[in-house]
Write a protein that holds these residues in place. Structure first.
Motif, PDB file in Angstrom:
ATOM      1  N   LEU A 192       0.764  -1.142  -0.073  1.00 21.75           N
ATOM      2  CA  LEU A 192      -0.008  -0.154   0.056  1.00 21.75           C
ATOM      3  C   LEU A 192       0.846   1.136   0.014  1.00 21.75           C
ATOM      4  N   GLU A 193       2.027   1.187   0.426  1.00 19.35           N
ATOM      5  CA  GLU A 193       2.910   2.222   0.526  1.00 19.35           C
ATOM      6  C   GLU A 193       3.653   2.706  -0.746  1.00 19.35           C
ATOM      7  N   LEU A 194       3.592   1.621  -1.539  1.00 17.02           N
ATOM      8  CA  LEU A 194       4.131   1.881  -2.989  1.00 17.02           C
ATOM      9  C   LEU A 194       3.410   3.111  -3.708  1.00 17.02           C
ATOM     10  N   ASN A 195       3.885   3.864  -4.695  1.00 18.57           N
ATOM     11  CA  ASN A 195       3.336   4.678  -5.464  1.00 18.57           C
ATOM     12  C   ASN A 195       3.452   4.476  -6.977  1.00 18.57           C
ATOM     13  N   PRO A 196       2.306   3.925  -7.494  1.00 22.24           N
ATOM     14  CA  PRO A 196       1.097   3.727  -6.976  1.00 22.24           C
ATOM     15  C   PRO A 196       0.738   2.726  -5.920  1.00 22.24           C
ATOM     16  N   PRO A 197      -0.223   2.793  -4.895  1.00 23.65           N
ATOM     17  CA  PRO A 197      -0.339   1.364  -4.174  1.00 23.65           C
ATOM     18  C   PRO A 197      -0.878   0.472  -4.711  1.00 23.65           C
ATOM     19  N   GLU A 198      -0.708  -0.875  -4.318  1.00 26.45           N
ATOM     20  CA  GLU A 198      -1.312  -2.101  -4.831  1.00 26.45           C
ATOM     21  C   GLU A 198      -2.218  -2.794  -3.405  1.00 26.45           C
ATOM     22  N   VAL A 199      -3.097  -3.564  -3.948  1.00 27.53           N
ATOM     23  CA  VAL A 199      -3.920  -4.125  -3.236  1.00 27.53           C
ATOM     24  C   VAL A 199      -4.443  -5.680  -3.727  1.00 27.53           C
ATOM     25  N   ASP A 200      -4.783  -6.670  -3.053  1.00 31.72           N
ATOM     26  CA  ASP A 200      -5.191  -8.169  -3.619  1.00 31.72           C
ATOM     27  C   ASP A 200      -6.656  -8.022  -3.428  1.00 31.72           C
ATOM     28  N   LEU A 201      -7.216  -8.384  -4.476  1.00 33.20           N
ATOM     29  CA  LEU A 201      -8.611  -8.485  -4.613  1.00 33.20           C
ATOM     30  C   LEU A 201      -9.090  -9.898  -4.876  1.00 33.20           C
ATOM     31  N   LEU A 202     -10.205 -10.384  -4.552  1.00 37.86           N
ATOM     32  CA  LEU A 202     -10.944 -11.694  -4.752  1.00 37.86           C
ATOM     33  C   LEU A 202     -12.093 -11.411  -5.568  1.00 37.86           C
ATOM     34  N   PHE A 203     -12.197 -11.558  -6.712  1.00 37.47           N
ATOM     35  CA  PHE A 203     -13.440 -11.376  -7.642  1.00 37.47           C
ATOM     36  C   PHE A 203     -14.409 -12.723  -7.577  1.00 37.47           C
ATOM     37  N   ALA A 204     -15.677 -12.472  -7.334  1.00 37.90           N
ATOM     38  CA  ALA A 204     -16.511 -13.711  -7.757  1.00 37.90           C
ATOM     39  C   ALA A 204     -16.037 -14.535  -8.715  1.00 37.90           C
ATOM     40  N   ASP A 205     -16.302 -15.829  -8.403  1.00 35.27           N
ATOM     41  CA  ASP A 205     -15.452 -16.685  -9.261  1.00 35.27           C
ATOM     42  C   ASP A 205     -15.737 -16.664 -10.793  1.00 35.27           C
ATOM     43  N   ASP A 206     -16.870 -16.304 -10.963  1.00 37.96           N
ATOM     44  CA  ASP A 206     -17.272 -16.115 -12.534  1.00 37.96           C
ATOM     45  C   ASP A 206     -17.130 -14.637 -13.095  1.00 37.96           C
ATOM     46  N   GLN A 207     -16.448 -14.028 -12.167  1.00 38.86           N
ATOM     47  CA  GLN A 207     -16.342 -12.443 -12.493  1.00 38.86           C
ATOM     48  C   GLN A 207     -14.865 -12.096 -12.783  1.00 38.86           C
ATOM     49  N   ILE A 208     -13.899 -12.811 -12.375  1.00 42.46           N
ATOM     50  CA  ILE A 208     -12.445 -12.596 -12.497  1.00 42.46           C
ATOM     51  C   ILE A 208     -12.116 -11.866 -13.825  1.00 42.46           C
ATOM     52  N   GLU A 209     -11.237 -10.995 -13.766  1.00 46.62           N
ATOM     53  CA  GLU A 209     -10.791 -10.097 -15.123  1.00 46.62           C
ATOM     54  C   GLU A 209      -9.493 -10.346 -15.410  1.00 46.62           C
ATOM     55  N   ILE A 210      -9.017 -10.210 -16.599  1.00 45.76           N
ATOM     56  CA  ILE A 210      -7.702 -10.477 -17.148  1.00 45.76           C
ATOM     57  C   ILE A 210      -7.008  -9.419 -18.068  1.00 45.76           C
ATOM     58  N   ASP A 211      -7.889  -8.344 -18.131  1.00 43.62           N
ATOM     59  CA  ASP A 211      -7.448  -7.096 -18.897  1.00 43.62           C
ATOM     60  C   ASP A 211      -6.759  -6.163 -18.111  1.00 43.62           C
ATOM     61  N   SER A 212      -5.159  -6.256 -18.352  1.00 44.06           N
ATOM     62  CA  SER A 212      -4.648  -5.401 -17.520  1.00 44.06           C
ATOM     63  C   SER A 212      -4.067  -3.877 -18.032  1.00 44.06           C
ATOM     64  N   HIS A 213      -4.878  -3.879 -19.111  1.00 43.35           N
ATOM     65  CA  HIS A 213      -4.699  -2.533 -19.989  1.00 43.35           C
ATOM     66  C   HIS A 213      -5.801  -1.702 -19.455  1.00 43.35           C
ATOM     67  N   LYS A 214      -7.074  -2.547 -19.016  1.00 42.37           N
ATOM     68  CA  LYS A 214      -8.145  -1.535 -18.792  1.00 42.37           C
ATOM     69  C   LYS A 214      -8.339  -0.990 -17.431  1.00 42.37           C
ATOM     70  N   PRO A 215      -8.519   0.372 -17.448  1.00 39.96           N
ATOM     71  CA  PRO A 215      -8.464   0.987 -15.947  1.00 39.96           C
ATOM     72  C   PRO A 215     -10.154   0.979 -15.411  1.00 39.96           C
ATOM     73  N   TRP A 216     -10.178   0.802 -13.959  1.00 42.98           N
ATOM     74  CA  TRP A 216     -11.616   0.764 -13.622  1.00 42.98           C
ATOM     75  C   TRP A 216     -11.308   1.655 -12.419  1.00 42.98           C
ATOM     76  N   LEU A 217     -12.909   1.891 -12.121  1.00 48.51           N
ATOM     77  CA  LEU A 217     -13.089   2.780 -10.881  1.00 48.51           C
ATOM     78  C   LEU A 217     -13.474   2.214  -9.856  1.00 48.51           C
ATOM     79  N   MET A 218     -13.144   2.085  -8.747  1.00 44.62           N
ATOM     80  CA  MET A 218     -13.261   1.463  -7.449  1.00 44.62           C
ATOM     81  C   MET A 218     -14.101   2.277  -6.382  1.00 44.62           C
ATOM     82  N   VAL A 219     -15.076   1.500  -6.025  1.00 49.45           N
ATOM     83  CA  VAL A 219     -15.724   2.322  -4.753  1.00 49.45           C
ATOM     84  C   VAL A 219     -15.948   1.307  -3.497  1.00 49.45           C
ATOM     85  N   GLU A 220     -15.536   1.922  -2.478  1.00 48.20           N
ATOM     86  CA  GLU A 220     -15.639   1.391  -1.035  1.00 48.20           C
ATOM     87  C   GLU A 220     -16.681   1.969  -0.030  1.00 48.20           C
ATOM     88  N   SER A 221     -17.332   1.429   0.557  1.00 46.22           N
ATOM     89  CA  SER A 221     -18.081   2.015   1.823  1.00 46.22           C
ATOM     90  C   SER A 221     -17.395   1.797   2.915  1.00 46.22           C
TER      91      SER A 221
END
Length: 1105
Positions: A192-221
């Motif tokens: 997390l202290e890297l720049n940019p920071p990094e985190v490990d996510l676990l997607f739903a089994d049938d929703q995992i993604e592989i496109d490393s070019h694609k930028p996403w917007l992520m929301v957390e409550s």
């Protein structure tokens, strides 16, 4: 009927026996009643729609503007077990993710919005790698904190805690098909202290993604933590009347409660362990007449509660503050555990918090060592850590015959290799023609065109660009992936203690050590450094025509880029289908692997007498604990828990449930405040509901904690609470005369922090100064707790303590907490900040009776309240009663000034405003005037500390024995003759242990220091041996010269005129290059001469005057 709730987008029995159970390590043990088939693999019956809902909500769930939720029945009996379980499932599910739904809808309405207090938005989320772990395939993502506009202190941040549910979108949440749900799998601080920071996510089994070019917007409550709900929801779906014991009382409200079946079968118990000093108690019929027991050991209310705990299959005990409910619980546990027979299943205990669990387990270990704690991290490194399941599992070499662990791991490894093989061609920045042909994306002729022209390509080697046939073909259209580094310097406020955060992570990972929180497994990087920009204006018809053309080298550049992007999308789509299929199989193997591990865990737990966990763990480890066939469960702090986790404690074999708590203190916490209120009533615990519906309970009435003046404040809540004689005649708080309880009134208005929390600067400053005053008068720092109802005020007070030089070294010892987090704790002196003060007379949380009850009952000897008393007492009935109690005392314990009492002169000092603290330092505002041992008069203002702790800066009055001349140095320095330069008799060696040459420059944090002159002394050979340096010291508008003399070897030269702004001890050290600075720097305003310095030597203070 279900009630429609609008979602607002807010912008701003199991294992009966183990055959061949043997004690020798390293042996294999067959498992005859398989844990997997019996519990963990048990599927919900499709009797109702709620039982078939997925474990993780769907994207459709998050986009529902309105949801139907059944009301919660808190009066009377339920119509059926199905209705009861279904209602609590739906309520908990809504509470688990409603705040994320609100956050998602907010960002959907305003995609460019910045972070809010309860909403975190992360830009440019990109996949950079995968880890094949025992938890699943973790997707490592980098992200930008641009929307936060601040630098995050990750070690003290609630952001992205493992188990948190997040929502991602690649089109600003416009279309449902482009949204994904994931949970945070790991968040090592180093990543997390890297720049940019990094985190490990676990997607739903049938929703995992592989496109490393694609930028996403992520929301957390930040208002919810999904992991705390997930296991409870799963357990509720699998419960039914046939495996739900005690439902006749919990659901149908049958008030006639018989003894547990095992007590009915054998009612004679040995109570000698519970009461070792009372006659012969080896054979007591607990269903008959009990022997008399001295009230010095247990009072009558506690004894009656103890009887209920042992003889009622559903026992409820209410323990008001300080009445000894934990003491009574331990007596009950002694009685129950000491009567367990060989082969009996373990007794299960549960607490709301890890801290409370460790406290209770420590008491149990004193008489029963066979204890195992489930869950993660424990702060008790002595007795508890070695008894965690994690530790026991690592120490055990037992193997279970027939276990599927090896097969599951082998299949996971095989799938890992297959998935890595799929991703291997995608690792490069650009897809090669061979990869595209292999995937069936381009034709044979198109491939031949690339191969044919390869020999004619000539390109210079350029490390800054990708190489290969595709790079040459796309020359001019390959760009660097934009680097979104964050440059913000302002820090986000700390939200959580580091230890508390580590506990949450440990609970999620099931580990003890911080090193275990990093995701372990084979890692594959797919980080991209170059990309092909999507060209604008290329018609779809043109792309379709060129897809069929083999003359690839004749195409125009922008057409090549457009066609390549289409090829890339088709390739990723093909790989993604296969990758997701493998990921679903990998996820199934992960489940099998975890189940196999549970089989070994079940064996380990079977040898324990007591198994402990948090209330969240009741659901998380339900399959494991149920396999032990427990018959007794005790739940401490039961009134603080949501009803759902307590329902899951009704394991199929339970005969005896004991609920201990106090529903008049803290209630359960909900993420959605709307759900706490009618008609949903999720804020009412099972404990409170059963008591209100006439289920029998006992209440403890004699308190052993608070001095009577503090206990009186609780009389509006507990009308019959009595004082034990142990709380009478306690010594008064030093420096306060006889005023041990006081309510300081003011009318200073509140403000708000960056979010929605409240602050009151006057209260914060008054409290910090009062804390300093108590410190000066000898109150230990560890004996002081500062409470507030608001997190913003907590952060403000903590910040002011760290800024106060005299308190900074002890900031970790002075407990500053919110009322909610301090339930179950106590301290000698408590200072309470009420915060609320406004023209609208809104007092917010202060109207919540349960919270007020907790705040009023934490202090043992001294309790001091700070707030707008006139507004608060006029607004709320409970506060009005508290005000009446304080106002009717003599002398009155309420007013606009704090009454202090000087311990030395017995003089009363009234502090009305912050500025008045400047005139005193622990005493009154008189000059001390006492003659010190060195014969000088003390010029400090009245102080409670002794003169032997004070350095004297007067001129030395001793005469040198070598020449008879007066000593030229200051009184605290060792006498030395300037001519012979030989040390003489040390005047104050009996006063100060470090009375040699001072190496402590007299400087204050917050000051500006300028080096003026430097006098270097040399020996006969001309070698510099000592330096005498003068500094101009400016602090709080006062300027004076400070002289410091040290050995020349201790400091490097600093040029005259060097100025340094002193903001911390470390900065003083660096700015003055080597001068030794003490840990704490203290200024006594208004005292002639240099400002004083406080140094810590063990537990003793020294004050330089």
């Amino acid at each position: 009927m279900p009630i429609s709730r609008r979602s607002l987008g807010r912008v701003p029995s199991g294992i009966q026996n183990l055959e061949s159970r043997q004690s020798s390590e390293g042996r294999s043990f067959p498992l005859t009643h398989c844990l997997r088939g019996r519990y963990e693999r048990e599927l919900p019956e499709p009797t109702s729609a709620w039982r078939m809902k997925p474990e993780i909500p769907t994207v459709q769930d998050l986009l529902c503007a309105e949801v139907d939720i059944p009301p919660n029945r808190v009066k009377g009996k339920w119509q059926s077990v199905e209705e009861y379980l279904g209602t609590h499932y739906e309520l908990l599910r809504e509470d688990a993710y409603s705040t994320l739904r609100d956050a998602t809808l907010s960002v959907r309405m305003t995609p460019t919005m910045d972070d809010l207090t309860e909403i975190c938005i992360y830009e440019n989320v990109r996949i950079v790698g995968y880890t094949w772990s025992n938890h699943g395939v973790g997707v490592k993502c980098s992200f930008s904190l641009n929307r936060a506009r601040k630098k995050i202190q990750w070690a003290n941040s609630k952001r992205l805690i493992p188990g948190t549910l997040v929502c991602l979108s690649c089109d600003n949440f416009k279309e449902e098909k482009n949204m994904r749900l994931a949970t945070v799998l790991a968040r090592p601080v180093t990543s997390l202290e890297l720049n940019p920071p990094e985190v490990d996510l676990l997607f739903a089994d049938d929703q995992i993604e592989i496109d490393s070019h694609k930028p996403w917007l992520m929301v957390e409550s930040r208002g919810s933590y999904f992991e705390a709900y997930k296991h409870t929801l799963k357990a509720l779906q699998r419960m039914k009347p046939s495996n739900f014991p005690l439902h006749e009382h919990i659901v149908s409200i049958e008030t006639e409660i018989p003894p547990p079946q095992y007590i009915q079968d054998e009612p004679v118990l040995n109570l000698s362990l519970a009461f070792p000093d009372i006659g012969d108690l080896t054979s007591v019929n607990v269903l008959g007449q009990w022997p008399k027991i001295k009230e010095s050991i247990i009072d009558q209310n506690q004894l009656q509660a103890l009887k209920r705990m042992i003889t009622s299959q559903l026992a409820i005990v209410q323990g008001p503050p300080g009445t000894g409910k934990t003491y009574t619980s331990v007596l009950a546990l002694k009685a129950l555990i000491s009567n367990m027979k060989q082969g009996d299943p373990p007794l299960v205990i549960s607490c709301q918090t890890n801290h409370a669990l460790d406290q209770l387990l420590r008491k149990i270990i004193e008489f029963e060592p066979e204890v195992i704690r489930l869950g993660g991290r424990t702060q008790d490194q002595d007795k508890i850590k070695g008894r965690t399941l994690y530790q026991k599992r690592n120490e055990s070499t037992i193997k279970i015959k027939g276990s599927a662990r090896g097969r599951a791991k082998a299949e996971m490894t095989r799938l890992e290799k297959s998935m890595m093989a799929l991703l291997e061609p995608l690792k490069s920045d650009l897809l090669s023609a061979q990869t595209l042909h292999k995937l069936g994306i381009i034709t044979d002729n198109q491939l031949n065109a690339f191969v044919k022209w390869r020999s004619d390509w000539v390109s210079a080697i350029d490390d800054s660009k990708p190489m290969g046939d595709m790079a040459s073909w796309l020359e001019g259209f390959v760009d660097h992936v934009e680097d979104y580094q964050d440059t913000y310097k302002d820090l986000e406020e700390e939200e959580i203690d580091t230890e508390q955060l580590l506990e949450i992570e440990a609970e999620f990972h099931g580990a003890n050590e911080e090193s275990e929180f990093e995701l372990k497994g084979q890692f594959m990087s797919v980080r991209k450094y170059f990309t092909v920009a999507e060209p604008v204006g290329v018609d779809e018809r043109i792309i379709e025509e060129h897809l069929r053309s083999s003359k690839v080298w004749d195409w125009e550049g922008h057409v090549r880029a457009a066609v390549y992007k289409r090829w890339e999308a088709l390739a990723l789509e093909k790989v993604l289908v296969a990758f997701r299929q493998l990921n679903m199989r990998y996820a199934e193997c992960v489940k099998e692997f975890k189940i196999a591990r549970l089989e070994k865990d079940a064996y380990i737990l079977g040898g324990a007498k007591v198994v402990g966990m948090t209330n969240t763990g009741l659901a998380k480890y339900r399959s494991l604990v149920a396999s032990l066939c427990p018959r007794i469960v005790m739940i401490e702090e039961a009134a603080e828990s949501l009803e759902g986790p307590i329902i899951t404690a009704c394991f199929p074999t339970i005969q005896h449930m004991i609920l201990v708590g106090d529903h008049q203190q803290l209630r359960p916490h909900c993420n959605s405040r709307e759900l706490e209120k009618p008609p949903f009533n999720l804020g009412i615990s099972m404990f409170e509901r059963l008591v209100d519906n006439g289920i029998g309970f006992d209440r403890l009435k004699v308190q052993w904690r608070m001095r009577p003046e503090i206990r009186q404040l609780l009389s509006p809540i507990y009308h019959d609470l009595e004082d034990n004689e142990e709380v009478m005649n306690r010594p008064h708080i030093p420096g306060m005369g006889t005023v041990d309880v006081f309510f300081y009134w003011h009318n200073h208005h509140e403000s708000m922090d960056d979010g929605t929390s409240r602050l009151n600067m006057l209260e914060a400053e008054m409290i910090v100064n009062f804390t300093l005053y108590l410190q000066f008068n000898g109150v230990e720092h560890k004996d002081i707790t500062i409470l507030t109802f608001y997190g913003g005020q907590k952060n403000l007070i903590s910040k002011l303590i760290r800024r106060e030089p005299e308190l900074r070294p002890f900031a970790n010892q002075i407990k500053v907490a919110t009322v909610d987090s301090y339930q179950g704790e106590e301290n000698e002196v408590v200072l309470l900040s009420l915060v609320r003060s406004n023209e609208s007379n809104n007092i917010g949380f202060l109207t919540v009776k349960n919270r007020v009850c907790v705040a009023m009952s934490r202090a043992r000897s001294g309790f001091y309240i700070f707030g707008n008393g006139r507004m608060i007492t006029n607004k709320d009935e409970l506060w009005w009663e508290i005000g009446k109690i304080l106002n009717s005392a003599w002398p009155k314990k309420i007013g606009y000034s704090i009454p202090l009492t000087c311990q030395k002169h017995n003089r009363k000092v009234e502090i009305k405003d912050i500025s008045e603290w400047m005139d005193i330092k622990g005493g009154c505002n008189e000059i001390c005037g006492k003659i010190k041992k060195c014969s000088h008069v003390c010029r400090l203002k009245c102080h409670p500390f002794k003169h032997k702790q004070v350095r004297c800066y007067e001129e030395c009055i001793e005469k040198l024995p070598c020449c008879g001349q007066p000593c030229p140095l200051q009184c605290h320095e060792p006498c030395m003759c300037k001519k012979c330069k030989a040390p003489q008799k040390r005047l104050q060696s009996d006063l100060l242990p470090d009375s040699g040459p001072s190496s402590v420059p007299v400087l204050s944090v917050g000051a500006e220091v300028t080096k003026v002159t430097e006098d270097i002394r040399r020996d006969e050979a001309g070698t510099p041996i000592r330096t005498k340096t003068t500094y101009m010291h400016t602090f709080r508008g006062d300027t004076e010269l400070v002289t410091e003399e040290v050995k020349i070897t201790e400091v490097e030269g600093v040029a005259p005129g060097t100025t340094a702004a002193v903001s911390s001890v470390q900065e003083i050290q660096s700015s003055l290059e080597g001068l030794i600075i003490e840990e704490s720097l203290i200024d006594f305003d208004g005292i002639p001469g240099p400002p004083p310095v406080a140094t810590t030597v063990a537990k003793n203070w020294e004050w330089d005057a």
